[in-house]
Design an enzyme around this catalytic site. Sequence first.
Site, PDB file in Angstrom:
ATOM      1  N   CYS A   8     -88.805  57.025  37.042  1.00 56.72           N
ATOM      2  CA  CYS A   8     -90.171  56.845  36.536  1.00 56.72           C
ATOM      3  C   CYS A   8     -91.117  57.547  37.511  1.00 56.72           C
ATOM      4  O   CYS A   8     -90.671  58.365  38.319  1.00 56.72           O
ATOM      5  CB  CYS A   8     -90.520  55.370  36.328  1.00 56.72           C
ATOM      6  SG  CYS A   8     -90.731  54.380  37.814  1.00 56.72           S
ATOM      7  N   ARG A  14     -90.900  50.552  36.408  1.00 54.58           N
ATOM      8  CA  ARG A  14     -89.935  50.747  35.328  1.00 54.58           C
ATOM      9  C   ARG A  14     -88.540  51.106  35.810  1.00 54.58           C
ATOM     10  O   ARG A  14     -87.560  50.485  35.386  1.00 54.58           O
ATOM     11  CB  ARG A  14     -90.441  51.823  34.361  1.00 54.58           C
ATOM     12  CG  ARG A  14     -91.737  51.440  33.681  1.00 54.58           C
ATOM     13  CD  ARG A  14     -92.341  52.586  32.900  1.00 54.58           C
ATOM     14  NE  ARG A  14     -92.840  53.609  33.836  1.00 54.58           N
ATOM     15  CZ  ARG A  14     -93.312  54.785  33.470  1.00 54.58           C
ATOM     16  NH1 ARG A  14     -93.338  55.117  32.191  1.00 54.58           N
ATOM     17  NH2 ARG A  14     -93.766  55.639  34.360  1.00 54.58           N
ATOM     18  N   ASP A 122     -95.908  52.336  31.053  1.00 54.29           N
ATOM     19  CA  ASP A 122     -96.044  51.980  32.473  1.00 54.29           C
ATOM     20  C   ASP A 122     -96.872  50.695  32.569  1.00 54.29           C
ATOM     21  O   ASP A 122     -98.047  50.689  32.204  1.00 54.29           O
ATOM     22  CB  ASP A 122     -96.727  53.115  33.231  1.00 54.29           C
ATOM     23  CG  ASP A 122     -96.681  52.922  34.739  1.00 54.29           C
ATOM     24  OD1 ASP A 122     -96.417  51.791  35.199  1.00 54.29           O
ATOM     25  OD2 ASP A 122     -96.906  53.910  35.458  1.00 54.29           O
TER      26      ASP A 122
END
Length: 149
Positions: A8, A14, A122
């Site tokens: 990420c 994440r 996100d």
Amino acid sequence: MTSILMVCLGNICRSPLAHGIMEHKLNPNNYYVDSAGTADYHVSAAPDRRSIKVAKENGIDISSQRGRQFQVSDFDKFDHIFVMDNSNLNNVAKLARNASDMQKVKLILDTQKETTAEIVPDPYYGDFSDFEKVFKILDKACNYWIERL
């Protein structure tokens, strides 16, 4: 041994969750899982406290993970590289040396027929419920890919 990298932006929200989920579900004798970020914002930092909390509530401990930045050498170390969104995909693609490198890279939700999301959102600027939603998305995605590994 099959190696999997979750990627990420900052490697604190994440990708640590995806890393923890996948690692929790796979046999460590057959699979190695890691995570990285495309940016260097959080190198050596622990995952976001909300990621740690949602993972813990689901029986997974990610508190010992530490952030690191994606490197060109990751193409050599990993068989599968799963990215969370198109920005991550583009950043990883810029480092690819050839088509063989890019064949390893996939959006983690690229083939998810049961979700309407194309990217993992996100949750960094959201609240805890956003982290819970991301956990559910990633849990489903990891199950999908485990069936295909």
